[in-house]
Each structure stands twice: as C-alpha cells, then as structure tokens.
Design an enzyme around this catalytic site. Structure first.
Site, PDB file in Angstrom:
ATOM      1  N   LYS A  19       0.816  -1.218   0.000  1.00 38.95           N
ATOM      2  CA  LYS A  19       0.000   0.000   0.000  1.00 38.95           C
ATOM      3  C   LYS A  19       0.848   1.267   0.000  1.00 38.95           C
ATOM      4  CE  LYS A  19      -1.482  -0.300   4.557  1.00 38.95           C
ATOM      5  NZ  LYS A  19      -1.043   0.805   5.384  1.00 38.95           N
ATOM      6  N   ARG A  94      -6.666   2.945  12.200  1.00 43.60           N
ATOM      7  CA  ARG A  94      -6.382   1.519  12.306  1.00 43.60           C
ATOM      8  C   ARG A  94      -7.458   0.789  13.109  1.00 43.60           C
ATOM      9  NH1 ARG A  94      -0.838   0.185  11.119  1.00 43.60           N
ATOM     10  NH2 ARG A  94       0.412   2.058  11.080  1.00 43.60           N
ATOM     11  N   ARG A 133      12.374 -11.757   2.943  1.00 43.23           N
ATOM     12  CA  ARG A 133      13.305 -10.618   2.860  1.00 43.23           C
ATOM     13  C   ARG A 133      14.611 -10.915   3.592  1.00 43.23           C
ATOM     14  NH1 ARG A 133       9.795  -5.305   3.223  1.00 43.23           N
ATOM     15  NH2 ARG A 133       9.888  -5.648   5.450  1.00 43.23           N
ATOM     16  N   ARG A 167      15.885  -9.760   9.372  1.00 44.49           N
ATOM     17  CA  ARG A 167      15.679  -8.747  10.426  1.00 44.49           C
ATOM     18  C   ARG A 167      14.599  -9.242  11.386  1.00 44.49           C
ATOM     19  NH1 ARG A 167      13.583  -3.301   8.834  1.00 44.49           N
ATOM     20  NH2 ARG A 167      11.979  -4.753   8.230  1.00 44.49           N
ATOM     21  N   ARG A 178       1.830  -9.212  13.851  1.00 40.08           N
ATOM     22  CA  ARG A 178       1.308  -7.994  13.193  1.00 40.08           C
ATOM     23  C   ARG A 178       0.020  -8.301  12.436  1.00 40.08           C
ATOM     24  NH1 ARG A 178       6.102  -6.124   9.682  1.00 40.08           N
ATOM     25  NH2 ARG A 178       4.829  -4.346   9.059  1.00 40.08           N
TER      26      ARG A 178
END
Ligand SMILES: [Zn+2]
Length: 230
Positions: A19, A94, A133, A167, A178
């Site tokens: 987004k 949110r 990632r 990470r 999350r």
C-alpha cells in the site's frame, strides 16, 4: 460545480500489501498529497507546529501519541492549500474508534472521506513476501528476497559481500503477530466503511501495475458518478 470533486482517500491493507508503493504512485498520478501517518507526525514535530509540539511531548516520554493528537496533525495538513483537491491517507485509522473520531473531525472541517481502498492479500502470501526478505549486515539498505530478488550467491550481498540476515521485523512470529493485530483491530474497519457505502476492494495478489490500474478504475468510476450527481 467548478473543477473536479475532492478526492479524499484512505488506503487500507495489511503489512506487506504494497500500500505504501500504491500511495506514492497515486500521489504522482493524481497530484494529491500522500499522508503516511508516521511521516506527517515526524514532519509536524520537526516543523514545531502547534500539534507537533503536543506530539513531541508524548514521544519524548516514550508514550504513544494519542489519537486526538494524530487527528490534529492530519487536520493541520488537510486544511492546507496542497490538500484542497483531496489527499491520500495511509496508516490511520487503524481501529473503528479512530475512524469515528476522524469522521467527526472531517465533518467539523466540512469535508468527508470520498473512498476507502482496501488492498487484500491472503496471509500466506504476506508471509511469503515479508518472510523472504534478507537484509545485508554491512548496509541495511541492501535488501534482497529469496524468491523475487535473490543475490547471486545465497546468503551473501552482491554489493559488498556482507552476510544476509533476517531482520527481527521479518521473522515469521513477528509477522504473524502484526497480522493478528490487523485482523483483530483493523479488519472491522472494512465493515465500518462498507456500511457507509465507500469501501472498495482491490486484489493485492496482482502485480503492482495491475493493482494501480484497478485503483485508477475505481477512481474513474467515482468521478463519473460524482459528475452524474449520484
Ligand atoms: Zn550489502
């Protein structure tokens, strides 16, 4: 009515939905300011605006910035000339209470949210995107993806030979946490805006170009309806 109607947009979507990328593209395509909440908050603090000073007090104490202060920062921005034709908001609201507070502030400013665009991506796809990632230990701006953008040699940075690591933010348990937060707190916003007739879905499993094209389609339809006085 002179000119085009206002385009006051909210972008919704889970982490990893792309987004932020779409927000930046829309900003260019429609010449509207893109307000990522974290960024405008930091800018307000740096510029020392009235609400920026309030926000700084909380941040200096290590406290969360309260909703009304964040809404104050958003309101400062949308009252500026740059947002006269509209804006793109990302990162707020949110939760449903935040959406209600934002609606209240908007009506005080005699504005309203024109459309909400939600980019939907299934959880397993998000885990694949974010979990793959790899970041260079020597320079964290060197980012790879095991599947979509692999280095020449596994686990080694092409640019400086640094070790590629996962990470903390990209660890599966952190991503799942999350996503759980998103499901619990943010997903109900879909119903909130759907009841107001302004929710639009976009399939975020498509390529960024396809997602962008689909959003253009939604905005074109909105403008047509507006012109026809619907
Ligand atoms: Zn590197």
């Amino acid at each position: 009515m002179p000119g085009l109607p206002e385009l006051n947009l909210i972008l919704l979507g889970p982490p990893g939905s792309g987004k932020g990328t779409q927000g930046e593209r829309l900003q260019e395509d429609f010449r509207l300011p893109y307000y990522a909440t974290g960024d405008i908050l930091r800018a307000a603090v740096k510029e020392g605006t009235e609400v920026g000073k309030q926000a700084k007090e909380y941040m200096d104490r290590g406290d969360l910035v309260p909703d009304e202060v964040i809404i104050g920062v958003i309101a400062e921005r949308i009252q500026g000339d740059e947002a006269a034709d509209g804006f793109i908001l990302d990162g707020f609201p949110r939760t449903v209470p935040q959406a209600e507070a934002l609606d209240k502030k908007m009506s005080e400013l005699r504005r309203e949210i024109t459309a909400v665009i939600r980019i939907d991506v299934p959880e397993e796809e998000i885990l694949r995107r974010l979990g793959g990632r790899r970041t260079c230990e020597k320079n964290p701006s060197h980012i790879y993806h095991v599947e979509f953008d692999p280095p020449k040699e596994e686990g080694v940075c092409d640019l400086d030979g640094g070790n590629l690591v996962v990470r903390d933010d990209d660890k599966p348990e952190v991503i799942k946490n999350r996503l759980a937060q998103y499901r619990e707190k943010t997903e109900p916003l879909g119903d909130y805006y759907d009841e107001r007739g302004i929710l639009n879905h976009v399939d975020g499993e498509q390529s960024p170009d396809e997602v962008e094209e689909r959003i253009h389609g939604i905005i074109a339809t909105l403008r047509r309806e507006e012109e026809e006085g619907m």
